[in-house]
Design a protein around this motif. Structure first.
Motif, short mmCIF file in Angstrom:
data_model
loop_
_atom_site.label_atom_id
_atom_site.label_comp_id
_atom_site.label_asym_id
_atom_site.label_seq_id
_atom_site.Cartn_x
_atom_site.Cartn_y
_atom_site.Cartn_z
N PHE A 1 45.83 26.46 33.17
CA PHE A 1 45.55 27.78 32.61
C PHE A 1 46.71 28.32 31.78
N LEU A 2 47.94 28.08 32.19
CA LEU A 2 49.08 28.52 31.38
C LEU A 2 49.14 27.73 30.07
N LEU B 1 36.44 36.76 23.11
CA LEU B 1 36.80 37.92 23.93
C LEU B 1 35.74 38.17 25.01
N TYR B 2 34.48 38.05 24.65
CA TYR B 2 33.41 38.24 25.62
C TYR B 2 33.49 37.20 26.73
N LEU B 3 33.68 35.94 26.36
CA LEU B 3 33.80 34.89 27.36
C LEU B 3 35.04 35.07 28.23
N THR B 4 36.12 35.53 27.63
CA THR B 4 37.33 35.80 28.40
C THR B 4 37.10 36.93 29.39
N TRP B 5 36.34 37.96 28.96
CA TRP B 5 35.99 39.05 29.86
C TRP B 5 35.17 38.54 31.05
N LEU B 6 34.18 37.69 30.77
CA LEU B 6 33.37 37.12 31.85
C LEU B 6 34.24 36.32 32.82
N PHE B 7 35.16 35.55 32.27
CA PHE B 7 36.05 34.74 33.10
C PHE B 7 36.96 35.62 33.93
N MET C 1 44.25 32.13 49.51
CA MET C 1 43.55 31.43 48.43
C MET C 1 43.41 32.31 47.19
N ALA C 2 43.74 33.59 47.31
CA ALA C 2 43.71 34.47 46.15
C ALA C 2 44.69 33.99 45.08
N PHE C 3 45.79 33.37 45.51
CA PHE C 3 46.78 32.84 44.56
C PHE C 3 46.14 31.78 43.66
N PHE C 4 45.24 30.99 44.24
CA PHE C 4 44.54 29.95 43.49
C PHE C 4 43.71 30.57 42.36
N TYR C 5 42.96 31.63 42.68
CA TYR C 5 42.08 32.27 41.69
C TYR C 5 42.83 33.22 40.77
N ALA C 6 44.04 33.59 41.14
CA ALA C 6 44.84 34.46 40.28
C ALA C 6 45.19 33.77 38.96
N SER C 7 45.18 32.46 38.94
CA SER C 7 45.46 31.74 37.70
C SER C 7 44.44 32.11 36.62
N GLY C 8 43.19 32.28 37.02
CA GLY C 8 42.16 32.70 36.06
C GLY C 8 42.36 34.11 35.57
N VAL C 9 42.85 34.99 36.45
CA VAL C 9 43.12 36.37 36.05
C VAL C 9 44.28 36.41 35.06
N PHE D 1 45.36 33.98 33.12
CA PHE D 1 44.90 33.41 31.85
C PHE D 1 44.08 34.41 31.06
N SER D 2 43.13 35.07 31.71
CA SER D 2 42.23 35.98 31.01
C SER D 2 42.97 37.16 30.39
N VAL D 3 43.92 37.71 31.12
CA VAL D 3 44.68 38.85 30.60
C VAL D 3 45.52 38.41 29.40
N CYS D 4 46.22 37.31 29.53
CA CYS D 4 47.06 36.81 28.43
C CYS D 4 46.23 36.40 27.22
N ALA D 5 45.15 35.66 27.47
CA ALA D 5 44.30 35.22 26.38
C ALA D 5 43.62 36.40 25.71
N GLY D 6 43.16 37.37 26.50
CA GLY D 6 42.52 38.55 25.93
C GLY D 6 43.46 39.31 25.02
#
Length: 194
Positions: A58-59, A97-103, A126-134, A136-141
């Motif tokens: 994700f990074l 942007l829309y897909l990033t918002w969904l993600f 396990m929240a740390f595992f899913y935080a990678s998606g958050v 990514f989404s914030v940075c990519a957005g």
């Protein structure tokens, strides 16, 4: 000023990726050596390596987005006039942007759902595992909004409107094909030696 900050941020991301990759190599290689030589192992090696791999992915996607290194084709867009290229770029940015918002929404929900769930080996959340998606989404957005604003304000050069760049292999192949076409044209001209 903002570009310099983003470049430094992406450089820091690349350093984090290199560090995580080095840790992964040490964990996996060390675990293999320990298992075969000493008949023991590092218990958390597999789980940590898997988590680091997810974070690296994700990074790396954020760094690739900044450098426009994602996969794509420019077969249609490169042949359009400038206005057509701008329309395609705006449409592409809005869709991304829309897909990033969904993600982001999905990753955030998963992070909350798994907040109290412990990983099997480390016991970490396990929240740390899913935080990678958050992350990514914030940075990519942020990067996508910045690119969209640049297009809408007219700060993008025409050469930057086609975001997909040729690979070195493709450029070499096209140069070779052009050379072969010139040679074929030269041999088929009247009076040319055969």
């Amino acid at each position: 000023m903002l570009d310099r900050f983003i470049d430094r941020y992406v450089r820091a991301i690349n350093l984090l990726i290199a560090l995580a990759l080095a840790v992964m190599v040490v964990l996996v290689f060390g675990n293999v050596v320990l298992r075969y030589v000493f008949n023991s192992g590092i218990t958390v090696s597999e789980e940590l390596s898997r988590w680091l791999f997810i974070w690296i992915t994700f990074l790396g996607a954020v760094a690739a987005l900044r450098e426009n290194a994602h996969l794509g084709t420019d077969m249609l867009v490169s042949r359009l006039p400038v206005k057509g290229k701008k329309v395609c770029m705006v449409l592409g940015q809005v869709l991304m942007l829309y897909l990033t918002w969904l993600f982001l929404a999905g990753s955030y929900k998963q992070m909350l759902i798994n907040w109290d769930v412990e990983a099997p080996v480390t016991g970490a959340s396990m929240a740390f595992f899913y935080a990678s998606g958050v992350v990514f989404s914030v940075c990519a957005g942020f990067l996508l909004v910045l690119q969209l604003l640049r297009v809408l304000s007219g700060q993008v050069r025409e050469s930057d409107l086609v975001m997909v760049k040729e690979s070195e292999e493709q450029a070499e192949l096209e140069a070779l094909q052009a050379e072969l076409a010139r040679e074929n044209a030269a041999t088929q001209q009247p009076g040319a030696r055969t």
